[in-house]
Design a protein around this motif. Structure first.
Motif, PDB file in Angstrom:
ATOM      1  N   MET A  22     -18.280  -8.911  29.222  1.00 19.71           N
ATOM      2  CA  MET A  22     -17.888  -7.638  29.810  1.00 19.71           C
ATOM      3  C   MET A  22     -18.997  -6.607  29.620  1.00 19.71           C
ATOM      4  SD  MET A  22     -13.875  -7.052  28.993  1.00 19.71           S
ATOM      5  CE  MET A  22     -12.622  -8.177  29.558  1.00 19.71           C
ATOM      6  N   ASN A  23     -18.914  -5.552  30.412  1.00 18.01           N
ATOM      7  CA  ASN A  23     -19.808  -4.414  30.262  1.00 18.01           C
ATOM      8  C   ASN A  23     -19.075  -3.377  29.415  1.00 18.01           C
ATOM      9  OD1 ASN A  23     -22.052  -2.826  30.622  1.00 18.01           O
ATOM     10  ND2 ASN A  23     -21.425  -2.032  32.618  1.00 18.01           N
ATOM     11  N   ILE A  24     -19.579  -3.097  28.221  1.00 15.95           N
ATOM     12  CA  ILE A  24     -18.827  -2.295  27.244  1.00 15.95           C
ATOM     13  C   ILE A  24     -19.643  -1.082  26.811  1.00 15.95           C
ATOM     14  CG2 ILE A  24     -17.693  -2.305  24.987  1.00 15.95           C
ATOM     15  CD1 ILE A  24     -17.262  -5.304  25.316  1.00 15.95           C
ATOM     16  N   LEU A  25     -19.011   0.083  26.830  1.00 18.18           N
ATOM     17  CA  LEU A  25     -19.594   1.309  26.297  1.00 18.18           C
ATOM     18  C   LEU A  25     -19.034   1.543  24.906  1.00 18.18           C
ATOM     19  CD1 LEU A  25     -21.143   4.033  26.474  1.00 18.18           C
ATOM     20  CD2 LEU A  25     -19.073   4.990  27.532  1.00 18.18           C
ATOM     21  N   VAL A  26     -19.909   1.706  23.914  1.00 20.47           N
ATOM     22  CA  VAL A  26     -19.500   2.002  22.536  1.00 20.47           C
ATOM     23  C   VAL A  26     -20.002   3.389  22.187  1.00 20.47           C
ATOM     24  CG1 VAL A  26     -19.670   1.332  20.111  1.00 20.47           C
ATOM     25  CG2 VAL A  26     -19.588  -0.434  21.888  1.00 20.47           C
ATOM     26  N   THR A  27     -19.093   4.321  21.950  1.00 14.69           N
ATOM     27  CA  THR A  27     -19.497   5.648  21.495  1.00 14.69           C
ATOM     28  C   THR A  27     -19.585   5.649  19.969  1.00 14.69           C
ATOM     29  OG1 THR A  27     -17.309   6.654  21.197  1.00 14.69           O
ATOM     30  CG2 THR A  27     -18.208   6.602  23.446  1.00 14.69           C
ATOM     31  N   GLY A  28     -20.470   6.492  19.435  1.00 18.24           N
ATOM     32  CA  GLY A  28     -20.709   6.450  17.993  1.00 18.24           C
ATOM     33  C   GLY A  28     -21.443   5.185  17.601  1.00 18.24           C
ATOM     34  N   ALA A  29     -22.340   4.714  18.492  1.00 20.56           N
ATOM     35  CA  ALA A  29     -22.985   3.409  18.303  1.00 20.56           C
ATOM     36  C   ALA A  29     -23.934   3.374  17.119  1.00 20.56           C
ATOM     37  CB  ALA A  29     -23.730   3.005  19.574  1.00 20.56           C
ATOM     38  N   ALA A  30     -24.387   4.536  16.641  1.00 20.29           N
ATOM     39  CA  ALA A  30     -25.249   4.577  15.463  1.00 20.29           C
ATOM     40  C   ALA A  30     -24.456   4.848  14.188  1.00 20.29           C
ATOM     41  CB  ALA A  30     -26.330   5.646  15.634  1.00 20.29           C
ATOM     42  N   VAL A  84     -21.416  -2.865  17.834  1.00 23.74           N
ATOM     43  CA  VAL A  84     -22.449  -3.207  18.814  1.00 23.74           C
ATOM     44  C   VAL A  84     -23.056  -4.571  18.497  1.00 23.74           C
ATOM     45  CG1 VAL A  84     -24.746  -2.593  19.667  1.00 23.74           C
ATOM     46  CG2 VAL A  84     -22.992  -0.827  19.438  1.00 23.74           C
ATOM     47  N   LEU A  85     -23.365  -4.810  17.225  1.00 21.13           N
ATOM     48  CA  LEU A  85     -23.953  -6.085  16.822  1.00 21.13           C
ATOM     49  C   LEU A  85     -23.031  -7.249  17.188  1.00 21.13           C
ATOM     50  CD1 LEU A  85     -26.144  -7.716  15.330  1.00 21.13           C
ATOM     51  CD2 LEU A  85     -24.921  -7.236  13.200  1.00 21.13           C
ATOM     52  N   ARG A  86     -21.763  -7.144  16.867  1.00 19.86           N
ATOM     53  CA  ARG A  86     -20.812  -8.218  17.157  1.00 19.86           C
ATOM     54  C   ARG A  86     -20.686  -8.444  18.663  1.00 19.86           C
ATOM     55  NH1 ARG A  86     -16.126 -10.848  15.207  1.00 19.86           N
ATOM     56  NH2 ARG A  86     -15.409 -12.123  16.945  1.00 19.86           N
ATOM     57  N   LEU A  87     -20.587  -7.366  19.431  1.00 19.44           N
ATOM     58  CA  LEU A  87     -20.398  -7.505  20.871  1.00 19.44           C
ATOM     59  C   LEU A  87     -21.603  -8.160  21.534  1.00 19.44           C
ATOM     60  CD1 LEU A  87     -18.754  -4.062  21.704  1.00 19.44           C
ATOM     61  CD2 LEU A  87     -17.614  -6.269  21.392  1.00 19.44           C
ATOM     62  N   LEU A  88     -22.806  -7.770  21.118  1.00 16.64           N
ATOM     63  CA  LEU A  88     -24.012  -8.384  21.670  1.00 16.64           C
ATOM     64  C   LEU A  88     -24.091  -9.865  21.293  1.00 16.64           C
ATOM     65  CD1 LEU A  88     -26.551  -5.481  21.117  1.00 16.64           C
ATOM     66  CD2 LEU A  88     -25.707  -6.327  23.315  1.00 16.64           C
ATOM     67  N   ARG A  89     -23.721 -10.184  20.059  1.00 15.21           N
ATOM     68  CA  ARG A  89     -23.706 -11.590  19.646  1.00 15.21           C
ATOM     69  C   ARG A  89     -22.683 -12.399  20.443  1.00 15.21           C
ATOM     70  NH1 ARG A  89     -24.204 -11.004  13.014  1.00 15.21           N
ATOM     71  NH2 ARG A  89     -26.479 -11.184  12.920  1.00 15.21           N
ATOM     72  N   ASP A  90     -21.605 -11.742  20.875  1.00 13.76           N
ATOM     73  CA  ASP A  90     -20.577 -12.424  21.657  1.00 13.76           C
ATOM     74  C   ASP A  90     -20.946 -12.538  23.130  1.00 13.76           C
ATOM     75  OD1 ASP A  90     -19.057 -12.782  19.405  1.00 13.76           O
ATOM     76  OD2 ASP A  90     -17.556 -11.246  19.888  1.00 13.76           O
ATOM     77  N   GLY A  91     -22.095 -11.976  23.507  1.00 11.43           N
ATOM     78  CA  GLY A  91     -22.567 -12.120  24.878  1.00 11.43           C
ATOM     79  C   GLY A  91     -22.187 -11.005  25.825  1.00 11.43           C
ATOM     80  N   HIS A  92     -21.601  -9.937  25.302  1.00 12.57           N
ATOM     81  CA  HIS A  92     -21.262  -8.803  26.156  1.00 12.57           C
ATOM     82  C   HIS A  92     -22.509  -7.975  26.461  1.00 12.57           C
ATOM     83  CE1 HIS A  92     -16.960  -9.491  25.764  1.00 12.57           C
ATOM     84  NE2 HIS A  92     -17.099  -9.560  24.447  1.00 12.57           N
ATOM     85  N   SER A  93     -22.444  -7.215  27.540  1.00 11.71           N
ATOM     86  CA  SER A  93     -23.463  -6.217  27.847  1.00 11.71           C
ATOM     87  C   SER A  93     -23.000  -4.901  27.243  1.00 11.71           C
ATOM     88  CB  SER A  93     -23.629  -6.083  29.357  1.00 11.71           C
ATOM     89  OG  SER A  93     -24.515  -5.037  29.678  1.00 11.71           O
ATOM     90  N   VAL A  94     -23.836  -4.283  26.420  1.00 15.08           N
ATOM     91  CA  VAL A  94     -23.413  -3.105  25.657  1.00 15.08           C
ATOM     92  C   VAL A  94     -24.323  -1.926  25.935  1.00 15.08           C
ATOM     93  CG1 VAL A  94     -23.030  -2.145  23.351  1.00 15.08           C
ATOM     94  CG2 VAL A  94     -22.448  -4.540  23.814  1.00 15.08           C
ATOM     95  N   CYS A  95     -23.706  -0.773  26.169  1.00 12.23           N
ATOM     96  CA  CYS A  95     -24.413   0.502  26.204  1.00 12.23           C
ATOM     97  C   CYS A  95     -23.857   1.359  25.083  1.00 12.23           C
ATOM     98  CB  CYS A  95     -24.208   1.192  27.551  1.00 12.23           C
ATOM     99  SG  CYS A  95     -24.846   2.889  27.601  1.00 12.23           S
ATOM    100  N   GLY A  96     -24.729   1.964  24.308  1.00 11.44           N
ATOM    101  CA  GLY A  96     -24.296   2.805  23.204  1.00 11.44           C
ATOM    102  C   GLY A  96     -24.476   4.281  23.502  1.00 11.44           C
TER     103      GLY A  96
END
Length: 352
Positions: free
Chosen positions: A1-9, A17-29
């Motif tokens: 999925m394409n996922i937006l994570v607020t408070g990414a830092a 963010v780390l878990r989602l990227l490892r799971d293969g999602h597309s992430v924008c922080g």
């Protein structure tokens, strides 16, 4: 999925963010890198994530900037939004209440509005165990009334739940609120007790325990939080059929809206918590007992049974194990000297 994570830092955000990227999602922080605590820790968290999974888009945007938030949605078109950004801290809300109105109310409204204009499949947002406020009966259940917050921070989180419900009802946005219970682990916030207490013990400073150390907290290890979020992403809530309007369940709704507790379910007295930190640091704490602070909740304990039913998972990392992992990171990141004891020597050996 394409996922937006607020408070990414942030603490939870970076792990998420780390878990989602490892799971293969597309992430924008998204993060504003504000100065509530040293922004260097936030930059270091982002570098830690990138070291393991590579680059990812990270927008430096403030939640109060509605046009910038909307432009981010327009650009990235997220399927799912995980909203973790907020002004945190119970005691700071007594000093700077407007920061909570700006970030937690206006900022959350901007997220909801963008979710309405750019429809998403699921909005997951951070609430807090602090919403239980003056409640005395434990374990806290999502079926409990939460109308008596003890701080503006807690009130803002209860308001987020209500705001999400109204948008879910009006616009059909599937919304899941997560009441986190005292999250701890590597890369934690320096204003929270694990780092504050560990630093005081390691540096031989006096450790202040409010309410004479009689608080109890339901500590939840960061990995358990992230596992819960990961499982909920593809489980957007559905409207509850035959919802009883005469005896309404506070945790469900005729709208696609849900609330879950995420907690360890094993509350620990602060004195026991300090003893475990002493054990892992190999040093004895110098303790000063003080009265209860305004805004503090006496005890917390989560009933996470609804979460277990929805996801097949419930928090499982024991506090002793979790604190050991946290102390390994803490000693490495802050490079603090520790006592020359067999335990301390073993901790140092493991960190090399």
């Amino acid at each position: 999925m394409n996922i937006l994570v607020t408070g990414a830092a942030g603490f939870i955000g970076a792990h998420c963010v780390l878990r989602l990227l490892r799971d293969g999602h597309s992430v924008c922080g998204l993060d504003n890198f504000n100065g509530y605590y040293d922004p260097q820790l936030k930059h270091d968290r982002v570098a830690w994530v990138k070291d393991q999974v590579g680059e990812f888009p990270l927008a430096r945007v403030d939640l109060t900037d509605a046009p910038a938030i909307d432009a981010l949605f327009q650009l990235h078109r997220p399927d799912v939004v995980i909203h973790l950004a907020a002004q945190a801290g119970v005691r700071y809300s007594l000093e700077n209440p407007r920061a909570y109105v700006d970030s937690n109310l206006t900022g959350f409204l901007n997220i909801l509005e963008s979710c309405r204009r750019h429809p998403v499949k699921h909005l997951i947002y951070a609430s807090s165990s602090s919403v239980y406020g003056a409640n005395q009966r434990t374990p806290y259940s999502v079926q409990d009334n939460v109308d008596h917050p003890l701080s503006l921070y807690a009130a803002s989180k209860k308001a987020n739940e209500l705001m999400a419900h109204s948008y879910s009802h009006l616009f059909g946005i599937p919304c899941t609120g997560l009441r986190f219970f005292t999250v701890y682990g590597p890369w934690g916030r320096p204003d929270m007790s694990p780092i504050q207490f560990a630093r005081a013990i390691a540096e031989g400073r006096v450790l202040q325990l409010f309410n004479h150390g009689e608080h109890q907290r339901d500590f939840t290890y960061i990995d358990d939080i992230i596992e819960s979020i990961a499982r909920l992403i593809e489980r957007p809530p559905q409207a509850t059929p035959h919802w009883d309007r005469e005896q309404p369940d506070p945790a469900t709704s005729p709208a696609p809206w849900r609330i879950y507790n995420i907690g360890g379910q094993h509350p620990v007295a602060l004195r026991t918590y300090v003893a475990l930190l002493e054990k892992h640091l190999g040093q004895t704490a110098r303790i000063e007992l003080l009265p209860l602070q305004p805004g503090d909740v006496l005890n917390t304990c989560a009933d996470a049974s609804d979460l277990a039913r929805a996801t097949g998972f419930q928090p499982r990392v024991e506090l002793d194990d979790g604190l050991g992992r946290f102390i390994d990171w803490f000693l490495d990141y802050y490079a603090l000297p520790i006592a020359h004891t067999p335990l301390a020597a073993e901790l140092k050996r493991r960190s090399l």
